[in-house]
Design a protein around this motif. Sequence first.
Motif, PDB file in Angstrom:
ATOM      1  N   GLN A 185      -2.630 -13.342  -4.647  1.00  0.00           N
ATOM      2  CA  GLN A 185      -1.548 -14.272  -4.300  1.00  0.00           C
ATOM      3  C   GLN A 185      -0.199 -13.539  -4.268  1.00  0.00           C
ATOM      4  O   GLN A 185       0.612 -13.754  -3.369  1.00  0.00           O
ATOM      5  N   GLN A 186       0.038 -12.663  -5.255  1.00  0.00           N
ATOM      6  CA  GLN A 186       1.276 -11.882  -5.276  1.00  0.00           C
ATOM      7  C   GLN A 186       1.372 -10.987  -4.047  1.00  0.00           C
ATOM      8  O   GLN A 186       2.441 -10.855  -3.448  1.00  0.00           O
ATOM      9  N   LEU A 187       0.252 -10.395  -3.661  1.00  0.00           N
ATOM     10  CA  LEU A 187       0.225  -9.539  -2.480  1.00  0.00           C
ATOM     11  C   LEU A 187       0.571 -10.337  -1.224  1.00  0.00           C
ATOM     12  O   LEU A 187       1.351  -9.884  -0.386  1.00  0.00           O
ATOM     13  N   ALA A 188       0.025 -11.532  -1.110  1.00  0.00           N
ATOM     14  CA  ALA A 188       0.316 -12.374   0.050  1.00  0.00           C
ATOM     15  C   ALA A 188       1.798 -12.737   0.096  1.00  0.00           C
ATOM     16  O   ALA A 188       2.426 -12.720   1.171  1.00  0.00           O
ATOM     17  N   THR A 189       2.372 -13.023  -1.057  1.00  0.00           N
ATOM     18  CA  THR A 189       3.801 -13.350  -1.126  1.00  0.00           C
ATOM     19  C   THR A 189       4.643 -12.156  -0.697  1.00  0.00           C
ATOM     20  O   THR A 189       5.582 -12.287   0.083  1.00  0.00           O
ATOM     21  N   ARG A 190       4.288 -10.975  -1.180  1.00  0.00           N
ATOM     22  CA  ARG A 190       5.030  -9.760  -0.835  1.00  0.00           C
ATOM     23  C   ARG A 190       4.914  -9.435   0.654  1.00  0.00           C
ATOM     24  O   ARG A 190       5.870  -9.003   1.282  1.00  0.00           O
ATOM     25  N   LEU A 191       3.730  -9.627   1.222  1.00  0.00           N
ATOM     26  CA  LEU A 191       3.544  -9.371   2.646  1.00  0.00           C
ATOM     27  C   LEU A 191       4.383 -10.325   3.490  1.00  0.00           C
ATOM     28  O   LEU A 191       4.951  -9.925   4.511  1.00  0.00           O
ATOM     29  N   ALA A 192       4.512 -11.571   3.029  1.00  0.00           N
ATOM     30  CA  ALA A 192       5.344 -12.536   3.751  1.00  0.00           C
ATOM     31  C   ALA A 192       6.809 -12.107   3.692  1.00  0.00           C
ATOM     32  O   ALA A 192       7.538 -12.193   4.693  1.00  0.00           O
ATOM     33  N   GLU A 193       7.256 -11.625   2.530  1.00  0.00           N
ATOM     34  CA  GLU A 193       8.635 -11.133   2.386  1.00  0.00           C
ATOM     35  C   GLU A 193       8.867  -9.931   3.294  1.00  0.00           C
ATOM     36  O   GLU A 193       9.922  -9.809   3.922  1.00  0.00           O
ATOM     37  N   LEU A 194       7.876  -9.049   3.380  1.00  0.00           N
ATOM     38  CA  LEU A 194       7.983  -7.869   4.218  1.00  0.00           C
ATOM     39  C   LEU A 194       8.100  -8.255   5.690  1.00  0.00           C
ATOM     40  O   LEU A 194       8.928  -7.696   6.423  1.00  0.00           O
ATOM     41  N   GLU A 195       7.323  -9.217   6.141  1.00  0.00           N
ATOM     42  CA  GLU A 195       7.398  -9.679   7.531  1.00  0.00           C
ATOM     43  C   GLU A 195       8.762 -10.291   7.834  1.00  0.00           C
ATOM     44  O   GLU A 195       9.325 -10.069   8.898  1.00  0.00           O
TER      45      GLU A 195
END
Length: 122
Positions: A12-22
């Motif tokens: 879940q943390q990884l998904a959140t970080r990937l969204a921030e990166l996008e």
Amino acid sequence: MSRLAEFRRLEQQLATRLAELETLKNDNGLKQEIEFETKLKALLQEYGYSLREIVTILEPRTSAKKNAAVATPEKSSRKPRSVKTYKNPHNGETLETKGGNHKTLKQWKSEYGGAEVESWLA
């Protein structure tokens, strides 16, 4: 915590970080900064200058102050201590010191008293 729960939390943390990166990738301000940095590095390389040299050229007074501060640290405005000489009348021993933190001086003061030892100043 079970390994499965830890895995899901990290996922879940990884998904959140990937969204921030996008979001950051699509930010125009970030794109401008990256473009500026790239052009600046190319320009520095083309003319053979470093960032420090450019700062010195653009702000000579600021650079001079920093260099002066590093080269010569400020001297203390405190007056240097004078040497005091004590002569013990009981055993004739002489002691020279600049401060009151001397081992023998402390020993004398505890044995004979501070006022008496101060009267031994030569």
